[in-house]
Motif scaffolding. Sequence first.
Motif, PDB file in Angstrom:
ATOM      1  N   LEU A  53    -105.450 -69.518  12.770  1.00 21.21           N
ATOM      2  CA  LEU A  53    -104.138 -68.862  12.788  1.00 21.21           C
ATOM      3  C   LEU A  53    -103.476 -68.903  14.158  1.00 21.21           C
ATOM      4  O   LEU A  53    -102.274 -69.144  14.277  1.00 21.21           O
ATOM      5  N   ARG A  54    -104.273 -68.705  15.209  1.00 26.07           N
ATOM      6  CA  ARG A  54    -103.696 -68.662  16.566  1.00 26.07           C
ATOM      7  C   ARG A  54    -103.208 -70.042  17.034  1.00 26.07           C
ATOM      8  O   ARG A  54    -102.565 -70.156  18.072  1.00 26.07           O
ATOM      9  N   HIS A  55    -103.530 -71.088  16.270  1.00 24.48           N
ATOM     10  CA  HIS A  55    -103.095 -72.442  16.646  1.00 24.48           C
ATOM     11  C   HIS A  55    -101.878 -72.913  15.849  1.00 24.48           C
ATOM     12  O   HIS A  55    -101.457 -74.070  16.003  1.00 24.48           O
ATOM     13  N   THR A  56    -101.320 -72.028  15.027  1.00 24.68           N
ATOM     14  CA  THR A  56    -100.215 -72.420  14.128  1.00 24.68           C
ATOM     15  C   THR A  56     -99.053 -73.069  14.870  1.00 24.68           C
ATOM     16  O   THR A  56     -98.428 -74.004  14.368  1.00 24.68           O
ATOM     17  N   GLU A  96    -102.091 -67.952   2.724  1.00 26.09           N
ATOM     18  CA  GLU A  96    -101.316 -67.327   3.801  1.00 26.09           C
ATOM     19  C   GLU A  96     -99.981 -68.080   3.892  1.00 26.09           C
ATOM     20  O   GLU A  96     -99.768 -68.909   4.768  1.00 26.09           O
ATOM     21  N   THR A  97     -99.081 -67.781   2.953  1.00 24.92           N
ATOM     22  CA  THR A  97     -97.830 -68.533   2.801  1.00 24.92           C
ATOM     23  C   THR A  97     -96.989 -68.538   4.072  1.00 24.92           C
ATOM     24  O   THR A  97     -96.413 -69.567   4.451  1.00 24.92           O
ATOM     25  N   GLU A  98     -96.957 -67.403   4.744  1.00 24.59           N
ATOM     26  CA  GLU A  98     -96.118 -67.283   5.939  1.00 24.59           C
ATOM     27  C   GLU A  98     -96.564 -68.261   7.025  1.00 24.59           C
ATOM     28  O   GLU A  98     -95.744 -68.938   7.644  1.00 24.59           O
ATOM     29  N   ALA A  99     -97.880 -68.345   7.229  1.00 23.90           N
ATOM     30  CA  ALA A  99     -98.418 -69.262   8.255  1.00 23.90           C
ATOM     31  C   ALA A  99     -98.150 -70.712   7.875  1.00 23.90           C
ATOM     32  O   ALA A  99     -97.797 -71.537   8.728  1.00 23.90           O
ATOM     33  N   SER A 100     -98.292 -71.029   6.593  1.00 17.77           N
ATOM     34  CA  SER A 100     -98.042 -72.405   6.122  1.00 17.77           C
ATOM     35  C   SER A 100     -96.588 -72.797   6.391  1.00 17.77           C
ATOM     36  O   SER A 100     -96.303 -73.886   6.910  1.00 17.77           O
ATOM     37  N   GLN A 101     -95.684 -71.903   6.039  1.00 19.69           N
ATOM     38  CA  GLN A 101     -94.256 -72.160   6.207  1.00 19.69           C
ATOM     39  C   GLN A 101     -93.907 -72.290   7.686  1.00 19.69           C
ATOM     40  O   GLN A 101     -93.139 -73.162   8.090  1.00 19.69           O
ATOM     41  N   ARG A 102     -94.501 -71.416   8.485  1.00 20.11           N
ATOM     42  CA  ARG A 102     -94.227 -71.415   9.931  1.00 20.11           C
ATOM     43  C   ARG A 102     -94.686 -72.720  10.573  1.00 20.11           C
ATOM     44  O   ARG A 102     -94.007 -73.287  11.420  1.00 20.11           O
ATOM     45  N   LEU A 103     -95.863 -73.195  10.148  1.00 23.29           N
ATOM     46  CA  LEU A 103     -96.381 -74.453  10.696  1.00 23.29           C
ATOM     47  C   LEU A 103     -95.432 -75.600  10.353  1.00 23.29           C
ATOM     48  O   LEU A 103     -95.064 -76.397  11.221  1.00 23.29           O
TER      49      LEU A 103
END
Length: 466
Positions: free
Chosen positions: A320-323, A344-351
């Motif tokens: 997560l910290r590498h997104t 973890e949809t938010e992290a996927s979208q953010r990446l």
Amino acid sequence: MIASSFRDCEAWRAEGLPLSTSSNEACKLYDAILTQYVTWRNDETLGGVEGCISGIKAADPNFVMGHVISTGLELVGTASSTRLNERLASAVGKTVELAKSQVITPRERLHVKAMEFFSHGNFPKACDTWEDILVDHPTDMLALKFAHDGYFYMGAQTQMRDSVVRVLPHWKPHMPLSSYLKGLYSFGLLETRFYDQAEKVAMEGLALTPDDAWSVHSVAHIYEMKAEVDKGLKFMEGTEKDWQVSDMLASHNYWHWALYFIEKGQYEAALQVYDSQVGLRCKATGSMLDTVDASSMLCRLEMEGVSVKNRWRELLQVTLRHTDDHVTLFNDLHFLMVSLGAKETEASQRLLEGLQELAKEPGDNQQHQLAGTIGVPMCQAMMEYNQGNYSRSVELLYPLRYRMVGVGGSDAQRDIFNQLLIHAAMKSENKHHQKLGRCLLVEREAMRPNSPLTDRLMQRALALHD
């Protein structure tokens, strides 16, 4: 005082690789760091790589090559971006300033230049600069290894092979670390599909240095690519005691071992390797190699229909910290596997959005230049697959088949994307895609005959669409 076996100022000078410092201790520590990098092993009697880096800074705080090797190793580790990490960016800046303020050799100046290129994501220019060094100084192991890693991150398979073969005649058996060139050359050979020659060279390396984990790793690749599963299992088991001491590569070699179990459909054995080695080591080290291995392994098992339970959530704590890093596309794709697996949809979208943004103005960053044409659509294909939009996943992934090599990594590592395409094609409602899936399996069988995994997929394809 560091062990006398490491090279001092005079020894480096005698080899035609003078180092601009008057500190013998700094020269020996440079050699100690280089040795641990080449052997993939933190030598605890020396305090490991970190202990030696602290020592070299204390021995001569202004030693340019001390800064080049310590900052360079952090950069090629790809766990941190100079865009986001001010300490790392300032370490690069400090090295550049130190080089300007001192009388150093042309070779050392080129090292500084290459490191600066790499820090900006300009991998091609960095590799060109390391190659410039090797033309005049073919026994500069740091330039050779950094170039090897740089080519690996670009998927530059032929360059990775040729870079090593060009310098081979200049290395003599008495030279420190010379036997390790066998593993480097073997890896370049196998990535350009010269499997028999690659195996011969790797075995020569192991005859000279049985604990050369990179040569072991080459052999593991060869048996994987040829689907010689039983041979691979026997080899990994027979050599485990030799390579498990190389802590920086051991997890990756265990990953290769587990791939043989997945190939055979022995999923419990593969999960056992994940739980006792790959996942455990990844949590302990957080290294990018360990992280992408853990991510890829869980994804492969899930594609095979195996429930990996809460392992995705555990791995998310590492990724997560590498997104927002976006150092390499290869890393990004693996972080995405984890955020998708952990829902973890938010992290996927953010990446994805972060990558799209960087693709707009990539500058000299080679990975960001490829983001728009390869990285982003590959991420989108994975997201569509995850949402059950298999047809759309095929449409995104299929045109990239022969360009995926550009995301870096090895054929064995990138095979996960070939498998993803096959699964998407088989699951697609589109009849043309279903036929395509079978075509891809025929092609796969031709390249690696007698693969149990291919046989299973073919049976599934025929059962689905009879």
